[in-house]
Every structure is written in structure tokens, then in C-alpha cells.
Write an enzyme that holds these catalytic residues in place. Structure first.
Site, PDB file in Angstrom:
ATOM      1  N   ASP A   1       0.852  -1.175   0.000  1.00 43.88           N
ATOM      2  CA  ASP A   1       0.000   0.000   0.000  1.00 43.88           C
ATOM      3  C   ASP A   1       0.899   1.240   0.000  1.00 43.88           C
ATOM      4  OD1 ASP A   1      -2.376   1.617   0.423  1.00 43.88           O
ATOM      5  OD2 ASP A   1      -1.756   1.763   2.514  1.00 43.88           O
TER       6      ASP A   1
ATOM      7  N   ASP B   1      -0.234   5.140   0.973  1.00 45.68           N
ATOM      8  CA  ASP B   1      -0.490   6.046   2.102  1.00 45.68           C
ATOM      9  C   ASP B   1      -0.565   5.278   3.415  1.00 45.68           C
ATOM     10  OD1 ASP B   1      -1.468   8.909   0.887  1.00 45.68           O
ATOM     11  OD2 ASP B   1      -2.022   7.252  -0.432  1.00 45.68           O
TER      12      ASP B   1
ATOM     13  N   ASP C   1      -2.031  -0.776   5.770  1.00 44.82           N
ATOM     14  CA  ASP C   1      -2.338  -0.212   7.085  1.00 44.82           C
ATOM     15  C   ASP C   1      -3.810   0.069   7.332  1.00 44.82           C
ATOM     16  OD1 ASP C   1      -2.342   2.078   5.196  1.00 44.82           O
ATOM     17  OD2 ASP C   1      -2.592   3.255   7.032  1.00 44.82           O
TER      18      ASP C   1
END
Length: 243
Positions: free
Chosen positions: A20, A22, A195
Site C-alpha cells: 500500500d 499512504d 495499514d
């Protein structure tokens, strides 16, 4: 002095690594437009991709063209929750339809009631950001949920300071499973590192085929591995790049 948790997994040159952006590769910022890789991380990503024979990809909710401005062109980029793919060296990928105008208008009207909230169209996906107005989280979510049922092809997902209206095809898990059927990812153990809520589908997908899922930060997750912060991801990648 607190002890640093020992990592319970290791990367291998035979893996297919999905990252991922961000909150995983780059620290979250109040202004999403200001998010960028830390100094030196572009070279680290390219070195990791070389060790993996190209089997490294960034898989993000950002539009693919936006993502392409923030990560190296030499690696795979899957944007729009997997709806758009950019191969190494590709600058702009396939175009996808926009979200229904009625949905855009409805979400925009709700966002306009709350100063600091804005709607970001990402192809058929609509992101409603409220990082600049965290106190409206509950009221905003209630209003969005009340209208999403009028759009049966869409569901609402709550992430970090964002609500996203997504069609079923916008799914990082489906993207990962499709990717590992093709070169250069085929035949490798998938490793998904993320996240946020939108990474959970990819965690489940990776683990369902014998791979590894790694959650960054706190929160309930399907991932069986955990790392505390973005800086730990950087350390992992730097270590792997120089082995």
C-alpha cells in the site's frame, strides 16, 4: 528502554510483494496531495523490485495517474483499488468510467454541509475526506450510509479519515489474486503490506493462497503479522534491498 518487537517474517527473493502507499510506504498527511516518498525510498523500491525480478507492486486507492507521480515508473502500480494498472515504464493506463453523476452530486451535497470535508472522484470510486474536520466523522458517516442504499452496485467503506463509496470490482484482494496469475508475480508467495481498512481484502486474499499479510499500526485486522509504523516498513525494504 522499550524493546523493539522482533519481526516474525522475512522477505524472500522468490516472493511477490504488494505494498500500500499512504500510511504504509509514506506517512499520512493532513493534505493528501503533499504525501510523498521519503528521500531515498524510490531507489530502495527499485532495488527491491530488481531482487524480486520485477515482482513488486504498489497497490493503492489513489488514482493510478496520481500514484504514478509519487512512486518510481520502473515498478508495477495498481491504482483505484486495483481497477487501473500501470506496468513498469507505463505513464498512463486504461481509462475507467466515472461514478454515477447522481452519486457524485449526492455525496457532494453532503460534504458541502461540513466545512473541511471534500469529495475526491477516483474513476468509479468516490472518496469523502474529513481529515481537516475530524469532529464530523459520526454525522458524516450517518448521512453517507443513509443514501448509499440507493446505489445497489456500491458499498461504503470507512478508512482513516475517509469514507469511500466503491463498486464491487474496486477491491485490492481481487486485484492481488488476478496479479499472481500473471508474470512476473505468478508462482511466487504473495506478501501484502498495508495499514487501512481497504487493505483487509488483500490481506485475506494473500493468506488464502499461502502468502503473508502484514498490518502496519494498530487496529483490528485479518493479517497475521504486524509492524508498528511506516519507518519499520522502510527498514524492512532497505534491509531486503541490500541483502
Amino acid at each position: 528502554m522499550p524493546c523493539t518487537p522482533q519481526r516474525t517474517f522475512a522477505l524472500s527473493a522468490q516472493d511477490a510483494v504488494f505494498l500500500d502507499f499512504d500510511g504504509t510506504l509514506a506517512h499520512l498527511q493532513d493534505d493528501a496531495k503533499s504525501v510523498c516518498l521519503a528521500d531515498g525510498m524510490a531507489l530502495v523500491l527499485e532495488a527491491c523490485a530488481n531482487r524480486l525480478s520485477g515482482a513488486l507492486a504498489i497497490i493503492s486507492g489513489r488514482d493510478a495517474d496520481d500514484l504514478a507521480k509519487r512512486v518510481p515508473q520502473a515498478i508495477w502500480r495498481f491504482g483505484n483499488h486495483g481497477l487501473r494498472a500501470l506496468a513498469p515504464g507505463e505513464h498512463s493506463g486504461n481509462r475507467i468510467a466515472a461514478a454515477p453523476k447522481d452519486l457524485i452530486d449526492t455525496f457532494s451535497n453532503i460534504a458541502n454541509r461540513h466545512p473541511g470535508v471534500h469529495v475526491e472522484p477516483k474513476g468509479p470510486v468516490l472518496a469523502v475526506h474529513y481529515r481537516a474536520a475530524p469532529s464530523v466523522e459520526s454525522a458524516l458517516g450517518t448521512a453517507l450510509r443513509q443514501v448509499i442504499d440507493a446505489f445497489p452496485d456500491y458499498s461504503l467503506q470507512h478508512g482513516k479519515m475517509v469514507y469511500e463509496a466503491k463498486p464491487a470490482a474496486a477491491n485490492k484482494g481481487a486485484c492481488l489474486l488476478k496479479a499472481i496469475q500473471t508474470e512476473p508475480f505468478a508462482g511466487r508467495r504473495p506478501v501484502m503490506i498495508g495499514d487501512d481498512t481497504t487493505d483487509e481484502d488483500a490481506f485475506i486474499a494473500a493468506q488464502s493462497v499461502g502468502g503473508i499479510a502484514v498490518k502496519i499500526g494498530e487496529g483490528k485486522t485479518a493479517a497475521r503479522h504486524h509492524m508498528p509504523a511506516v519507518d519499520d516498513v522502510h527498514a524492512l525494504l532497505r534491509e531486503f534491498a541490500t541483502e
